[in-house]
Design a protein around this motif. Sequence first.
Motif, PDB file in Angstrom:
ATOM      1  N   HIS A   1      36.057  48.018  32.346  1.00  0.00           N
ATOM      2  CA  HIS A   1      36.583  46.727  32.787  1.00  0.00           C
ATOM      3  C   HIS A   1      35.753  45.593  32.232  1.00  0.00           C
ATOM      4  O   HIS A   1      35.541  44.563  32.870  1.00  0.00           O
ATOM      5  CB  HIS A   1      36.637  46.663  34.314  1.00  0.00           C
ATOM      6  CG  HIS A   1      37.852  45.946  34.818  1.00  0.00           C
ATOM      7  ND1 HIS A   1      37.950  44.576  34.834  1.00  0.00           N
ATOM      8  CD2 HIS A   1      39.022  46.393  35.298  1.00  0.00           C
ATOM      9  CE1 HIS A   1      39.130  44.226  35.324  1.00  0.00           C
ATOM     10  NE2 HIS A   1      39.802  45.315  35.605  1.00  0.00           N
TER      11      HIS A   1
ATOM     12  N   HIS B   1      48.797  43.408  37.241  1.00  0.00           N
ATOM     13  CA  HIS B   1      48.149  44.521  37.958  1.00  0.00           C
ATOM     14  C   HIS B   1      47.283  43.987  39.087  1.00  0.00           C
ATOM     15  O   HIS B   1      46.512  43.050  38.894  1.00  0.00           O
ATOM     16  CB  HIS B   1      47.290  45.320  36.966  1.00  0.00           C
ATOM     17  CG  HIS B   1      46.407  46.350  37.610  1.00  0.00           C
ATOM     18  ND1 HIS B   1      46.873  47.246  38.549  1.00  0.00           N
ATOM     19  CD2 HIS B   1      45.094  46.638  37.438  1.00  0.00           C
ATOM     20  CE1 HIS B   1      45.862  48.033  38.936  1.00  0.00           C
ATOM     21  NE2 HIS B   1      44.783  47.689  38.272  1.00  0.00           N
TER      22      HIS B   1
ATOM     23  N   HIS C   1      36.748  51.640  35.926  1.00  0.00           N
ATOM     24  CA  HIS C   1      37.733  51.203  36.915  1.00  0.00           C
ATOM     25  C   HIS C   1      38.777  52.312  37.074  1.00  0.00           C
ATOM     26  O   HIS C   1      39.315  52.819  36.091  1.00  0.00           O
ATOM     27  CB  HIS C   1      38.419  49.909  36.471  1.00  0.00           C
ATOM     28  CG  HIS C   1      39.617  49.578  37.310  1.00  0.00           C
ATOM     29  ND1 HIS C   1      39.522  49.411  38.672  1.00  0.00           N
ATOM     30  CD2 HIS C   1      40.926  49.428  37.004  1.00  0.00           C
ATOM     31  CE1 HIS C   1      40.739  49.165  39.161  1.00  0.00           C
ATOM     32  NE2 HIS C   1      41.606  49.166  38.168  1.00  0.00           N
TER      33      HIS C   1
ATOM     34  N   HIS D   1      45.410  40.690  37.524  1.00  0.00           N
ATOM     35  CA  HIS D   1      45.370  40.243  36.126  1.00  0.00           C
ATOM     36  C   HIS D   1      46.477  40.848  35.298  1.00  0.00           C
ATOM     37  O   HIS D   1      47.130  41.811  35.699  1.00  0.00           O
ATOM     38  CB  HIS D   1      44.005  40.563  35.505  1.00  0.00           C
ATOM     39  CG  HIS D   1      43.669  42.022  35.389  1.00  0.00           C
ATOM     40  ND1 HIS D   1      44.096  42.803  34.336  1.00  0.00           N
ATOM     41  CD2 HIS D   1      42.956  42.849  36.195  1.00  0.00           C
ATOM     42  CE1 HIS D   1      43.634  44.036  34.498  1.00  0.00           C
ATOM     43  NE2 HIS D   1      42.955  44.101  35.620  1.00  0.00           N
TER      44      HIS D   1
ATOM     45  N   HIS E   1      47.680  43.070  32.238  1.00  0.00           N
ATOM     46  CA  HIS E   1      47.101  44.262  31.615  1.00  0.00           C
ATOM     47  C   HIS E   1      47.329  44.314  30.105  1.00  0.00           C
ATOM     48  O   HIS E   1      47.031  45.322  29.466  1.00  0.00           O
ATOM     49  CB  HIS E   1      47.580  45.537  32.305  1.00  0.00           C
ATOM     50  CG  HIS E   1      46.477  46.542  32.507  1.00  0.00           C
ATOM     51  ND1 HIS E   1      45.940  47.261  31.461  1.00  0.00           N
ATOM     52  CD2 HIS E   1      45.791  46.929  33.611  1.00  0.00           C
ATOM     53  CE1 HIS E   1      44.987  48.066  31.935  1.00  0.00           C
ATOM     54  NE2 HIS E   1      44.872  47.875  33.236  1.00  0.00           N
TER      55      HIS E   1
ATOM     56  N   HIS F   1      44.434  45.265  41.906  1.00  0.00           N
ATOM     57  CA  HIS F   1      43.511  46.347  42.251  1.00  0.00           C
ATOM     58  C   HIS F   1      43.558  46.658  43.753  1.00  0.00           C
ATOM     59  O   HIS F   1      43.840  45.771  44.566  1.00  0.00           O
ATOM     60  CB  HIS F   1      42.074  45.940  41.924  1.00  0.00           C
ATOM     61  CG  HIS F   1      41.727  45.925  40.467  1.00  0.00           C
ATOM     62  ND1 HIS F   1      40.448  46.149  40.019  1.00  0.00           N
ATOM     63  CD2 HIS F   1      42.474  45.722  39.354  1.00  0.00           C
ATOM     64  CE1 HIS F   1      40.413  46.071  38.688  1.00  0.00           C
ATOM     65  NE2 HIS F   1      41.640  45.801  38.257  1.00  0.00           N
TER      66      HIS F   1
ATOM     67  N   PHE G   1      44.812  56.659  35.933  1.00  0.00           N
ATOM     68  CA  PHE G   1      43.905  56.710  34.791  1.00  0.00           C
ATOM     69  C   PHE G   1      42.686  55.848  35.060  1.00  0.00           C
ATOM     70  O   PHE G   1      42.596  55.187  36.091  1.00  0.00           O
ATOM     71  CB  PHE G   1      44.617  56.353  33.483  1.00  0.00           C
ATOM     72  CG  PHE G   1      44.929  54.893  33.259  1.00  0.00           C
ATOM     73  CD1 PHE G   1      45.826  54.214  34.066  1.00  0.00           C
ATOM     74  CD2 PHE G   1      44.342  54.212  32.203  1.00  0.00           C
ATOM     75  CE1 PHE G   1      46.137  52.880  33.826  1.00  0.00           C
ATOM     76  CE2 PHE G   1      44.635  52.873  31.956  1.00  0.00           C
ATOM     77  CZ  PHE G   1      45.534  52.207  32.779  1.00  0.00           C
TER      78      PHE G   1
HETATM   79 CU1  C2O Z   1      43.649  48.945  34.640  1.00  0.00          CU
HETATM   80 CU2  C2O Z   1      41.819  45.642  36.196  1.00  0.00          CU
HETATM   81  O1  C2O Z   1      42.739  47.270  35.367  1.00  0.00           O
END
Ligand code: C2O
Length: 476
Positions: free
Chosen positions: A137, A411, A93, A458, A460, A413, A133
């Motif tokens: 996952h 977090h 990820h 979610h 982290h 995405h 980074f």
């Molecule tokens: Cu760094 Cu779903 O995460």
Amino acid sequence: MGTAALVLAGAGPVRRAFSAAPSGYPTAPRPPAGADIKEVSLVAKARPQQLLAAPAKQTAVLGYGESSVIRMRHGQWLRARLRNELTEHTTVHWHGIRLPNAMDGVPYLTQDPIFPGKEFAYEFRPPNPGTFFFHPHCDTVTQLGEGLAGVLIVEGDETRPFDADLICLYRDWRIKDDGDFGVLTTDKGAGTSGTFGSFQTVNDQHQPIFKVPANGDIRVRFLNVDMTRLIDLGVENAKAWMIATDGNALEPTPLETWRMGPAMRLDIAFRAPMKAGDRVRLMNYYAAEPIPLAEFEAEGAPLERPDFVPAPLKKPDIPEPKLDGALAFSLRLSAASKPTDLPPDLKLPDGEILRAADSLCLTQHTFWAMNGQTWPSIEERHLPPPLADFAKGGTVVIEVINGTPHPHPIHLHGHTFKVIGSNKGEVLPHFADTTLVKPNERRKIAFVADNPGAWMLHCHIIEHQETGMMGYVRVA
Ligand code: C2O
Ligand code: CU
């Protein structure tokens, strides 16, 4: 229907019985002919490393190998071929990158897991420069906990070059005195603020000293890659400025301290001491006694420089949320209504063991929920429904309501949001992909939902994520 029947009845590969995408996974555009491509190869495997001093033995640290720090130019494509030489499946990820959904590296949601001995090529063009980074996952407590993570630097945001550009990757190892890994997770930790390690490192060294040019302009890219630890980052012996949050340029702002949960990054700038041998210290104030994380020691004849005024980084090209007419969505963080155990693993006819929790590699218990929903919904072994559906192109304001006694770094995405408010007092408006929500805080973030797909949302703190504080939203 019995559990086994549900899983075994499906045609095709058994693992697809868990798939989120009956019609298949999303696809992504390939680099056009003649594209400027940064090619890297990542090999996920254990590479023993002397983390603790002898007589402790080497630790079987998991890593991606030589390319675990990728530096590329903004505008280039990245082609990162991952070869899995672990003993279990994985994915990559790309944390913080607004990439096509198909490249997001979430097993069963955006792609099949990459099984041991198999490869997968990730191809995308990072839309912004910055400090990012990448990490697995799936079974993240083990894989990330044993070291699997890399750094992706997309260059091209500087308006004036620095004399040094340093990466400081922070984590805390759960390691025993003999060098072996200790317990990575406990129920007690997972159900509270997480299981802490005992050996804190920056770039795998405890309190390293970096040499920097005397009187030089220094950029430090600090990444909290730990699964659990919060940090109040500060600098002693120099006036430091925050210049980017989660890789996104920020109008230079004096750094007092900045609280960082797992996955958060902060770019800072400061002027190195004039005199060779003098040091600037990077500190963690989130502790009874402030802890030095790393030091920067001036060396050489002082560079000739005018008085230090930090140059701002180039503004990232992120759509500005339009709060007028935005869609409001509340995200409630809570303990699970009752802790649940997952059903036992299944033994398939060919003798293979299918972990019940494998749809997203959960641990065995559920302690946390988002909007009352945990993952997976145990009755049907499918992905749960999305937490929300957002219309593509609209602005969304999420109010994250933390009804737990623990802070949670939340977090999202595929998008970069702006932190716009909190009931706990004023916040510095800034762009981020992960934001720390305090106990009893209601924190507002806003973003333009412009990236179609199914996107994880979610905590982290990985033990929270894997025990239920995880969901996804859909943008279409
Ligand atoms: Cu760094 Cu779903 O995460
Ligand atoms: Cu959490």
